[in-house]
Design a protein around this motif. Structure first.
Motif, PDB file in Angstrom:
ATOM      1  N   TRP A 224       0.819  -1.214   0.000  1.00 21.10           N
ATOM      2  CA  TRP A 224       0.000   0.000   0.000  1.00 21.10           C
ATOM      3  C   TRP A 224       0.850   1.261   0.000  1.00 21.10           C
ATOM      4  N   ALA A 225       2.071   1.175   0.490  1.00 26.92           N
ATOM      5  CA  ALA A 225       2.984   2.314   0.383  1.00 26.92           C
ATOM      6  C   ALA A 225       3.313   2.576  -1.085  1.00 26.92           C
ATOM      7  N   LEU A 226       3.552   1.493  -1.833  1.00 19.90           N
ATOM      8  CA  LEU A 226       3.809   1.642  -3.270  1.00 19.90           C
ATOM      9  C   LEU A 226       2.553   2.141  -3.993  1.00 19.90           C
ATOM     10  N   TYR A 227       1.410   1.632  -3.574  1.00 25.28           N
ATOM     11  CA  TYR A 227       0.126   2.030  -4.168  1.00 25.28           C
ATOM     12  C   TYR A 227      -0.137   3.518  -3.915  1.00 25.28           C
TER      13      TYR A 227
ATOM     14  N   LEU B  93      20.251   7.119   1.175  1.00 24.11           N
ATOM     15  CA  LEU B  93      18.872   7.554   1.377  1.00 24.11           C
ATOM     16  C   LEU B  93      18.729   8.259   2.719  1.00 24.11           C
ATOM     17  N   GLU B  94      19.331   7.698   3.758  1.00 28.67           N
ATOM     18  CA  GLU B  94      19.255   8.309   5.083  1.00 28.67           C
ATOM     19  C   GLU B  94      19.959   9.660   5.118  1.00 28.67           C
TER      20      GLU B  94
ATOM     21  N   TYR C  38      11.167   3.002  -0.561  1.00 25.76           N
ATOM     22  CA  TYR C  38      12.430   2.281  -0.794  1.00 25.76           C
ATOM     23  C   TYR C  38      12.429   0.953  -0.041  1.00 25.76           C
ATOM     24  N   CYS C  39      12.020   0.990   1.231  1.00 23.45           N
ATOM     25  CA  CYS C  39      11.977  -0.240   2.023  1.00 23.45           C
ATOM     26  C   CYS C  39      10.899  -1.196   1.519  1.00 23.45           C
TER      27      CYS C  39
ATOM     28  N   LEU D 179       8.011   9.325   3.066  1.00 21.46           N
ATOM     29  CA  LEU D 179       7.461   8.689   1.871  1.00 21.46           C
ATOM     30  C   LEU D 179       8.559   7.936   1.124  1.00 21.46           C
ATOM     31  N   LEU D 180       9.713   8.600   0.914  1.00 22.37           N
ATOM     32  CA  LEU D 180      10.821   7.968   0.191  1.00 22.37           C
ATOM     33  C   LEU D 180      11.351   6.747   0.935  1.00 22.37           C
TER      34      LEU D 180
END
Length: 469
Positions: free
Chosen positions: A286-289, A413-414, A441-442, A436-437
């Motif tokens: 759902w994060a990707l969605y 990323l961090e 990514y995860c 969000l990023l």
């Protein structure tokens, strides 16, 4: 110290590992704690100050009691120790109360309850084949498993900084798994039934337990090709398992059934009004969605395909726990997530029944059930990934060059999110962008791990046995 001395037969290294991580937990006592610290303090106050009939109705604080009854009784027992530290922490109206004595009590209560986790790890070590023992300590499978479980950084952060009692709960789960490996099925079923009434998130892995116990305990024999011998079904064993589950459930829910409060209890346990995602997105499907919907909405606005006045006000990137509507993609309902989760779980359950691989197959199915529920569940917390990570410790390591490259990418990323982003103009306009990023990514990595584990389960051959022990 009882859990440390009990491991003497395993070697002095086990005691050293347990003692070392306990000392580390003590050093973490003064660190930051999250709102969950106040959540559990409030539960101490509710269960201590109010009659049982009001436990699941009390709403003075926003942090209402939303765990099953066994956990409520657990808080009740703790509260009778807490009163000797600071009586004021047990006042329901003392919202956000946090004295030094309250801090010490709550921190030490988590550390003390981790004794069960240490014992469960010791029991899991007994289940490892001792024939494949390396010469060096760091090559011993039991040592590696103990380090990965007891020194799990995710668990240390969530329990001893963020503040929760996951170690105690995972201790119950690992103990139930160990009992199944030891072919003590009734004990395994009992510990898991108790666990469900401490924290209902473990319902995610209940299908794995149900199918495995039916397949390996209620059916007492297999055919030479590994398929079930249907005439070996034992009604006595089914009734025994059912009786264990019934008695545990009756002990937990019986008082609230007598008070006609079961609907109220279940409304607290399953609050579907909280929305699809937690405030900080769990890195799942759902994060990707959500991210795809956000990208499509931005493109739609730029190309003037979308009317700005029709964009939903409740934004999924606001960082708030709330319901919202997607802008471009279809909005997701609790029923949709349930159907997706069941579809994702079914192949692993199918393999557990038709391609039996013993306790190892059960462990992989349990991990897949946990991962699938994390991937597609409703309002999943990011820390729920621990439910899949800890059982996965007995699986093979996943690192090839591509996976290593992906993990190394977390560093840049961090750096970008924590050190570069705050100095950009986007900080005011897109404050939720770093989270969000990170979630997206995860989510890519977790989706990959879920898919890879599924493939290995589907292609592995069944283990043929003519007779079960």
């Amino acid at each position: 110290m009882a859990a440390f001395t009990i491991a003497a037969g395993t070697g002095n290294w086990f005691s050293a590992l347990a003692l070392g991580v306990t000392l580390l937990k003590c050093l973490l006592i003064p660190t930051y704690h999250s709102t969950d610290f106040e959540v559990h303090r409030n539960w101490l106050a509710i269960t201590h100050s109010l009659p049982i009939s009001q436990w699941y109705y009390e709403a003075t604080s926003e942090w209402t009691l939303d765990y099953p009854p066994f956990f409520a009784w657990f808080e009740y027992i703790l509260s009778h120790v807490a009163k000797y530290f600071d009586q004021e922490m047990l006042n329901v109206r003392n919202l956000n109360y946090s004295s030094s004595r309250t801090l010490l009590f709550q921190r030490f209560s988590v550390i003390f309850m981790d004794v069960l986790f240490v014992y469960a790890v010791h029991e899991c070590c007994k289940c490892i084949d001792g024939k494949k023992v390396g010469k060096e300590l760091t090559e011993k499978p039991k040592f590696i498993l103990s380090v990965l479980l007891m020194w799990n950084f995710g668990l240390l952060i969530v329990d001893h900084i963020h503040f929760q009692y996951n170690g105690f709960l995972f201790g119950l789960m690992l103990l139930s798994i160990a009992r199944l490996f030891q072919k003590r099925h009734m004990e395994g079923a009992f510990f898991f039934a108790v666990l469900l009434h401490f924290k209902h998130i473990y319902l995610y892995v209940a299908p794995a337990y149900g199918v495995y116990l039916l397949r390996s305990y209620c059916f007492t024999a297999n055919k030479p090709d590994g398929s079930v011998r249907w005439n070996s079904f034992s009604f006595v064993r089914v009734i025994s398992l059912g009786l264990v589950v019934f008695l545990v459930s009756a002990l937990s829910l019986g008082p609230f059934l007598a008070l006609n409060q079961l609907p109220q209890v279940f409304s607290r346990l399953f609050p579907f009004k909280r929305g699809l995602c937690h405030a900080y997105w769990a890195p799942n499907f759902w994060a990707l969605y959500n991210a795809l919907d956000k990208v499509l909405s931005v493109i739609g606005l730029k190309l003037k395909f979308l009317d700005p006045n029709n964009i939903p006000k409740a934004s999924m990137t606001s960082g708030l726990v709330q319901q919202f509507q997607h802008t471009v993609l279809p909005s997701v309902t609790p029923l949709t997530t349930l159907i997706c989760t069941l579809i994702a779980i079914l192949p692993s359950i199918f393999c557990l029944w038709f391609k039996p691989q013993g306790p190892r197959g059960f462990l992989r199915c349990l991990t897949l059930c946990a991962l699938s529920s994390f991937m597609f569940g409703w309002h999943v917390h990011e820390k729920a990934i621990l439910l899949a990570i800890l059982p996965m410790r007995k699986e093979k390591p996943l690192f090839n060059w591509m996976e290593t490259f992906y993990l190394l990418g977390l560093g840049p990323l961090e750096v970008c999110c924590e050190f570069v982003f705050p100095f950009t103009s986007w900080k005011v306009k897109y404050p939720f962008l770093p989270l969000l990023l990170t979630s997206v990514y995860c989510a890519v990595g977790i989706t990959y791990a879920w898919f890879k584990l599924y493939v290995s389960v589907l292609i592995d051959p069944p283990v043929g046995k003519t007779k079960k022990q």
